[in-house]
Design an enzyme around this catalytic site. Sequence first.
Site, PDB file in Angstrom:
ATOM      1  N   HIS A 126      71.916  62.234  -7.592  1.00 39.90           N
ATOM      2  CA  HIS A 126      71.972  60.953  -6.646  1.00 39.90           C
ATOM      3  C   HIS A 126      70.619  60.075  -7.419  1.00 39.90           C
ATOM      4  O   HIS A 126      70.494  58.931  -7.390  1.00 39.90           O
ATOM      5  CB  HIS A 126      71.242  61.447  -5.781  1.00 39.90           C
ATOM      6  CG  HIS A 126      72.088  62.002  -4.412  1.00 39.90           C
ATOM      7  ND1 HIS A 126      72.240  63.453  -4.294  1.00 39.90           N
ATOM      8  CD2 HIS A 126      73.635  61.836  -3.917  1.00 39.90           C
ATOM      9  CE1 HIS A 126      72.660  63.738  -4.032  1.00 39.90           C
ATOM     10  NE2 HIS A 126      73.834  62.671  -3.597  1.00 39.90           N
ATOM     11  N   LYS A 176      79.076  67.467   8.673  1.00 39.79           N
ATOM     12  CA  LYS A 176      78.254  67.848   8.199  1.00 39.79           C
ATOM     13  C   LYS A 176      77.207  68.776   9.263  1.00 39.79           C
ATOM     14  O   LYS A 176      76.238  68.651   9.749  1.00 39.79           O
ATOM     15  CB  LYS A 176      77.815  67.630   6.870  1.00 39.79           C
ATOM     16  CG  LYS A 176      78.658  67.452   5.725  1.00 39.79           C
ATOM     17  CD  LYS A 176      77.959  66.110   4.631  1.00 39.79           C
ATOM     18  CE  LYS A 176      79.180  66.663   3.278  1.00 39.79           C
ATOM     19  NZ  LYS A 176      78.473  65.175   2.309  1.00 39.79           N
ATOM     20  N   ARG A 208      82.008  60.739  -9.223  1.00 37.76           N
ATOM     21  CA  ARG A 208      82.222  61.344 -10.099  1.00 37.76           C
ATOM     22  C   ARG A 208      83.671  62.012 -10.572  1.00 37.76           C
ATOM     23  O   ARG A 208      83.588  61.786 -11.866  1.00 37.76           O
ATOM     24  CB  ARG A 208      82.114  62.830  -9.664  1.00 37.76           C
ATOM     25  CG  ARG A 208      80.730  63.116  -9.045  1.00 37.76           C
ATOM     26  CD  ARG A 208      79.510  63.797  -7.984  1.00 37.76           C
ATOM     27  NE  ARG A 208      80.461  63.781  -6.783  1.00 37.76           N
ATOM     28  CZ  ARG A 208      80.929  64.661  -5.552  1.00 37.76           C
ATOM     29  NH1 ARG A 208      79.855  65.867  -6.187  1.00 37.76           N
ATOM     30  NH2 ARG A 208      81.072  64.557  -5.035  1.00 37.76           N
ATOM     31  N   SER A 221      75.833  68.568  -3.444  1.00 43.70           N
ATOM     32  CA  SER A 221      74.278  68.876  -2.884  1.00 43.70           C
ATOM     33  C   SER A 221      75.527  70.120  -2.614  1.00 43.70           C
ATOM     34  O   SER A 221      74.198  71.563  -2.518  1.00 43.70           O
ATOM     35  CB  SER A 221      73.947  68.037  -1.350  1.00 43.70           C
ATOM     36  OG  SER A 221      74.006  67.094  -2.230  1.00 43.70           O
TER      37      SER A 221
HETATM   38  N1  COA Z   1      75.435  63.058  -8.473  1.00 41.48           N
HETATM   39  C1  COA Z   1      75.767  64.248  -7.257  1.00 41.48           C
HETATM   40  N2  COA Z   1      76.470  64.008  -6.089  1.00 41.48           N
HETATM   41  C2  COA Z   1      76.927  63.182  -5.558  1.00 41.48           C
HETATM   42  C3  COA Z   1      77.134  61.945  -6.146  1.00 41.48           C
HETATM   43  C4  COA Z   1      76.201  61.800  -7.556  1.00 41.48           C
HETATM   44  N3  COA Z   1      75.906  60.800  -7.621  1.00 41.48           N
HETATM   45  N4  COA Z   1      77.593  61.399  -5.358  1.00 41.48           N
HETATM   46  C5  COA Z   1      77.760  62.140  -5.038  1.00 41.48           C
HETATM   47  N5  COA Z   1      78.184  63.390  -4.870  1.00 41.48           N
HETATM   48  C6  COA Z   1      77.934  64.606  -3.850  1.00 41.48           C
HETATM   49  C7  COA Z   1      76.856  64.755  -2.595  1.00 41.48           C
HETATM   50  O1  COA Z   1      75.940  65.491  -2.704  1.00 41.48           O
HETATM   51  C8  COA Z   1      77.820  65.235  -1.632  1.00 41.48           C
HETATM   52  O2  COA Z   1      77.710  66.157  -1.556  1.00 41.48           O
HETATM   53  P1  COA Z   1      78.082  68.007  -0.371  1.00 41.48           P
HETATM   54  O3  COA Z   1      79.685  67.676  -0.024  1.00 41.48           O
HETATM   55  O4  COA Z   1      78.115  68.993  -0.859  1.00 41.48           O
HETATM   56  O5  COA Z   1      77.086  66.902   0.693  1.00 41.48           O
HETATM   57  C9  COA Z   1      79.377  64.854  -1.736  1.00 41.48           C
HETATM   58  O6  COA Z   1      79.067  63.641  -3.128  1.00 41.48           O
HETATM   59  C10 COA Z   1      79.336  62.996  -0.684  1.00 41.48           C
HETATM   60  O7  COA Z   1      78.504  62.758  -0.106  1.00 41.48           O
HETATM   61  P2  COA Z   1      77.414  61.805   0.030  1.00 41.48           P
HETATM   62  O8  COA Z   1      77.551  60.640  -0.965  1.00 41.48           O
HETATM   63  O9  COA Z   1      76.148  62.506   0.919  1.00 41.48           O
HETATM   64  O10 COA Z   1      78.089  61.645   1.282  1.00 41.48           O
HETATM   65  P3  COA Z   1      78.686  61.783   2.982  1.00 41.48           P
HETATM   66  O11 COA Z   1      80.412  62.317   2.209  1.00 41.48           O
HETATM   67  O12 COA Z   1      78.075  63.237   2.862  1.00 41.48           O
HETATM   68  O13 COA Z   1      78.155  60.479   3.480  1.00 41.48           O
HETATM   69  C11 COA Z   1      78.141  58.432   4.893  1.00 41.48           C
HETATM   70  C12 COA Z   1      78.919  59.648   3.166  1.00 41.48           C
HETATM   71  C13 COA Z   1      76.863  58.976   5.763  1.00 41.48           C
HETATM   72  C14 COA Z   1      77.852  56.726   3.675  1.00 41.48           C
HETATM   73  C15 COA Z   1      79.076  58.549   5.310  1.00 41.48           C
HETATM   74  O14 COA Z   1      79.851  59.359   6.239  1.00 41.48           O
HETATM   75  C16 COA Z   1      78.747  57.250   6.429  1.00 41.48           C
HETATM   76  O15 COA Z   1      78.417  55.870   6.342  1.00 41.48           O
HETATM   77  N6  COA Z   1      78.030  57.745   7.567  1.00 41.48           N
HETATM   78  C17 COA Z   1      77.889  56.565   8.976  1.00 41.48           C
HETATM   79  C18 COA Z   1      79.361  55.983  10.120  1.00 41.48           C
HETATM   80  C19 COA Z   1      79.829  54.832   9.206  1.00 41.48           C
HETATM   81  O16 COA Z   1      79.572  53.919   8.868  1.00 41.48           O
HETATM   82  N7  COA Z   1      80.912  55.479   9.305  1.00 41.48           N
HETATM   83  C20 COA Z   1      81.775  54.846   7.573  1.00 41.48           C
HETATM   84  C21 COA Z   1      82.843  53.684   8.108  1.00 41.48           C
HETATM   85  S1  COA Z   1      83.593  54.618   9.793  1.00 41.48           S
END
Ligand code: COA
Length: 163
Positions: A21, A45, A94, A132
């Site tokens: 990140h 989550k 990724r 994560s």
């Molecule tokens: N380095 C390390 N890890 C990375 C990474 C990077 N460069 N890029 C992504 N990841 C990992 C994260 O650690 C995370 O791991 P985990 O699943 O083990 O926790 C995973 O990839 C992706 O998670 P994250 O980037 O935290 O996104 P998310 O999928 O949890 O959340 C939101 C995405 C919160 C942005 C999305 O759900 C959202 O926008 N929610 C609000 C409601 C909304 O508007 N929805 C969309 C329209 S309906």
Amino acid sequence: MNKAARIAVYPGTFDPITNGHIDIITRSLRMFDRVIVAIAVNAAKTPLFSLEERIGLIQTCFAANERVEIDTTSGLIVNYVVSKNACAIVRGLRAVSDFDYELQLALMNRKLERRVETVFLMTGFRWIYISSSIIKDAARYGGDISGMVPAHVLAALRAKFGR
Ligand code: COA
């Protein structure tokens, strides 16, 4: 002429923030004047760290950088982006496995709000295998995760798992 600041929002769960990140945020700062790291609620989550803990862990990473703001948001991310006068959502990719979900998310966000673009950055090669969850799993069972997260995050994970 005074050019408007270009602001990007980097949303995610950040449970906890990892070096992957940090790499994305650091590189985003080369393209945008300000980056808002937005801890967003993902209903699917159940985070290990509380919201306050996650904010603190990110703040420690970027304490010296006034171009990085840390915030929390619930609800639609595009509404949040517009409310902050930001123009883009930054997401890290990724592997191919990320693509389907990220494409769907980006298309839905574009459908909801045309003024907001999603900018994808390829995750740095060193962090391509990190998530994560996988870091938490390794930490839970005493695996060596130094070098994948900053020292203060490592300490926080060890404290959570009583190690
Ligand atoms: N380095 C390390 N890890 C990375 C990474 C990077 N460069 N890029 C992504 N990841 C990992 C994260 O650690 C995370 O791991 P985990 O699943 O083990 O926790 C995973 O990839 C992706 O998670 P994250 O980037 O935290 O996104 P998310 O999928 O949890 O959340 C939101 C995405 C919160 C942005 C999305 O759900 C959202 O926008 N929610 C609000 C409601 C909304 O508007 N929805 C969309 C329209 S309906």
